[in-house]
Motif scaffolding. Structure first.
Motif, PDB file in Angstrom:
ATOM      1  N   LYS A  14       3.361   7.263   5.276  1.00 37.73           N
ATOM      2  CA  LYS A  14       3.341   6.045   4.465  1.00 37.73           C
ATOM      3  C   LYS A  14       3.270   4.783   5.313  1.00 37.73           C
ATOM      4  O   LYS A  14       2.731   3.769   4.875  1.00 37.73           O
ATOM      5  N   GLY A  15       3.867   4.802   6.502  1.00 37.67           N
ATOM      6  CA  GLY A  15       3.864   3.609   7.335  1.00 37.67           C
ATOM      7  C   GLY A  15       4.570   2.439   6.680  1.00 37.67           C
ATOM      8  O   GLY A  15       4.087   1.303   6.683  1.00 37.67           O
ATOM      9  N   GLU A  16       5.742   2.680   6.120  1.00 37.88           N
ATOM     10  CA  GLU A  16       6.418   1.669   5.313  1.00 37.88           C
ATOM     11  C   GLU A  16       6.816   0.429   6.103  1.00 37.88           C
ATOM     12  O   GLU A  16       6.954  -0.653   5.524  1.00 37.88           O
ATOM     13  N   ARG A  17       6.995   0.561   7.398  1.00 38.88           N
ATOM     14  CA  ARG A  17       7.427  -0.599   8.184  1.00 38.88           C
ATOM     15  C   ARG A  17       6.318  -1.630   8.373  1.00 38.88           C
ATOM     16  O   ARG A  17       6.554  -2.689   8.936  1.00 38.88           O
ATOM     17  N   PHE A  18       5.091  -1.317   7.883  1.00 39.18           N
ATOM     18  CA  PHE A  18       4.022  -2.317   7.870  1.00 39.18           C
ATOM     19  C   PHE A  18       3.825  -2.911   6.472  1.00 39.18           C
ATOM     20  O   PHE A  18       2.803  -3.536   6.206  1.00 39.18           O
ATOM     21  N   HIS A  25      -1.117   2.828  -2.106  1.00 40.58           N
ATOM     22  CA  HIS A  25      -2.549   3.094  -2.169  1.00 40.58           C
ATOM     23  C   HIS A  25      -3.258   2.792  -0.853  1.00 40.58           C
ATOM     24  O   HIS A  25      -4.423   3.125  -0.681  1.00 40.58           O
ATOM     25  N   ARG A  26      -2.549   2.144   0.073  1.00 46.18           N
ATOM     26  CA  ARG A  26      -3.151   1.719   1.323  1.00 46.18           C
ATOM     27  C   ARG A  26      -2.138   1.905   2.442  1.00 46.18           C
ATOM     28  O   ARG A  26      -1.551   0.951   2.954  1.00 46.18           O
ATOM     29  N   PRO A  27      -1.872   3.150   2.845  1.00 42.66           N
ATOM     30  CA  PRO A  27      -0.861   3.414   3.870  1.00 42.66           C
ATOM     31  C   PRO A  27      -1.329   2.937   5.247  1.00 42.66           C
ATOM     32  O   PRO A  27      -2.489   2.548   5.441  1.00 42.66           O
ATOM     33  N   PRO A  65      -1.621  11.744  -3.242  1.00 40.80           N
ATOM     34  CA  PRO A  65      -1.894  10.396  -3.757  1.00 40.80           C
ATOM     35  C   PRO A  65      -2.925   9.605  -2.959  1.00 40.80           C
ATOM     36  O   PRO A  65      -3.507   8.653  -3.494  1.00 40.80           O
ATOM     37  N   ILE A  66      -3.157   9.960  -1.700  1.00 38.88           N
ATOM     38  CA  ILE A  66      -4.101   9.183  -0.893  1.00 38.88           C
ATOM     39  C   ILE A  66      -5.328  10.001  -0.478  1.00 38.88           C
ATOM     40  O   ILE A  66      -6.119   9.560   0.357  1.00 38.88           O
TER      41      ILE A  66
END
Length: 353
Positions: A14-18, A25-27, A65-66
């Motif tokens: 997911k790369g949540e820290r960005f 929808h845009r990891p 989902p992606i």
């Protein structure tokens, strides 16, 4: 092409820290952070194509989902080479399932390489030389090879790998048996690791023959492997969420580390832009940033028409994307995941995630 080599890109994160640039929808792997116009996922695929011998031998494993986004990003990828997990269960199920599928198509002697989709590599030539050595060693031995990044500072956010004392050589590079893996040490421990000269950062990149890793998974994670063999992707709902490090690498006696130095960054959060991009004056800007007495700031705006003005600010991350603005101290960016958990509890903010 390196014979019998099948690279697999791990692209389900997911790369949540960005956040807020990285969203459901845009990891992170779909983002372009260096101004080239090429996403992290696309760059990862491009740097692997020569060794893979082209798109027919390149695989990607991702989350449902992606999956459509993966196809948009990599339209040349054959449909059969995209493995879609119905839900994320960390890296052990991903590695096990992909290894089973590759073995079905190419046989147990195929060498697999696993690569995170969202890392930055600085020196392509050195990268390919390193991969050639790792592939050769995996072909010639029963080894499970991981790449160890030669550390530049006593980082506390990475896992460390201690190398054994008696190395082997592969294509001119030294490969060491692994003595132990250590998760994210405190600062004093990390400093001692660096001083010893025997430790590398864990890159999350692995190489092995399909038959070797399946035998080791049978030994150390039999329930996981049996479920996937019997049910395939339908087993995911019952699988333990566990990383390949915990499920296998910390248990196997076949682990080897190849210390490398080809320019690497895992781009863990917004602070990585300071390492990736040159400063413009006293700040790092991926925006139309007008700075007045501001320094040490990282400023990003997804719309090039927007203007960000800062007055007397220091050491902040400022990100503008769509209807969200993030302002954070640079030493607080790791807490973004905590904020997202809070937003997820309120239906008002679901569109922001």
């Amino acid at each position: 092409m390196t014979a019998n080599f099948v690279p697999v890109i791990l692209a389900g994160g997911k790369g949540e820290r960005f956040w807020p640039l990285s969203r459901r929808h845009r990891p992170k792997q779909f983002l372009c952070l260096d101004g080239t116009g090429i996403s992290l996922l696309q760059a990862t695929a491009q740097r692997l194509l020569a060794l893979a011998g082209g798109w027919p031998n390149l695989w990607v494993i991702t989350a449902a989902p992606i999956a459509s986004g993966i196809r948009e990003q990599l339209p040349q990828l054959p449909d059969d080479n995209l493995l879609i997990e119905p839900e994320g269960r960390d890296t052990a199920p991903a590695v096990a399932w992909a290894s089973l599928e590759v073995a079905k198509r190419y046989g147990d002697e195929a060498v697999l390489g696993f690569f995170p989709a969202d890392h930055w590599i600085g020196d392509q030539g050195a990268f390919e030389q390193t991969l050639t050595a790792a592939i050769d060693f995996a072909q010639q031995t029963e080894a499970i090879v991981t790449l160890g990044i030669q550390p530049t500072h006593p980082a506390t956010g990475y896992g460390y790998i201690e190398q054994g004392l008696v190395p082997s050589k592969s294509v001119g590079l030294l490969v060491y048996p692994v003595s132990r893996f250590t998760e994210k040490p405190d600062l004093s421990t990390a400093e001692a690791f660096i001083k010893s000269g025997r430790y590398s950062w864990n890159s999350g990149m692995f190489f092995f023959r399909a038959g070797v890793v399946l035998a080791e998974l049978e030994r150390h994670a039999p329930q996981l492997l049996q479920a996937l063999r019997e049910q395939g992707v339908e087993a995911y709902g019952s699988l333990e969420k566990i990383s390949i490090d915990y499920a296998l690498m910390e248990k196997t006696q076949r682990a080897y580390v190849l210390p490398v130095n080809f320019g690497w960054d895992d781009l863990g959060d917004w602070n990585a832009l300071e390492r990736l991009l040159p400063a413009q004056g006293a700040n790092v800007n991926v925006a139309n940033h007008v700075a007045q007495e501001s320094q040490g700031c990282i400023v990003y705006a997804s719309d090039p028409g927007e203007v960000v003005v800062t007055l007397g600010l220091e050491d902040l991350v400022i990100v503008r994307d769509g209807n969200v603005t993030l302002v954070a101290r640079k030493d607080q960016t790791q807490a973004i995941k905590t904020v997202l958990k809070r937003l997820a509890q309120d239906d008002t903010y679901q569109s922001l995630l």
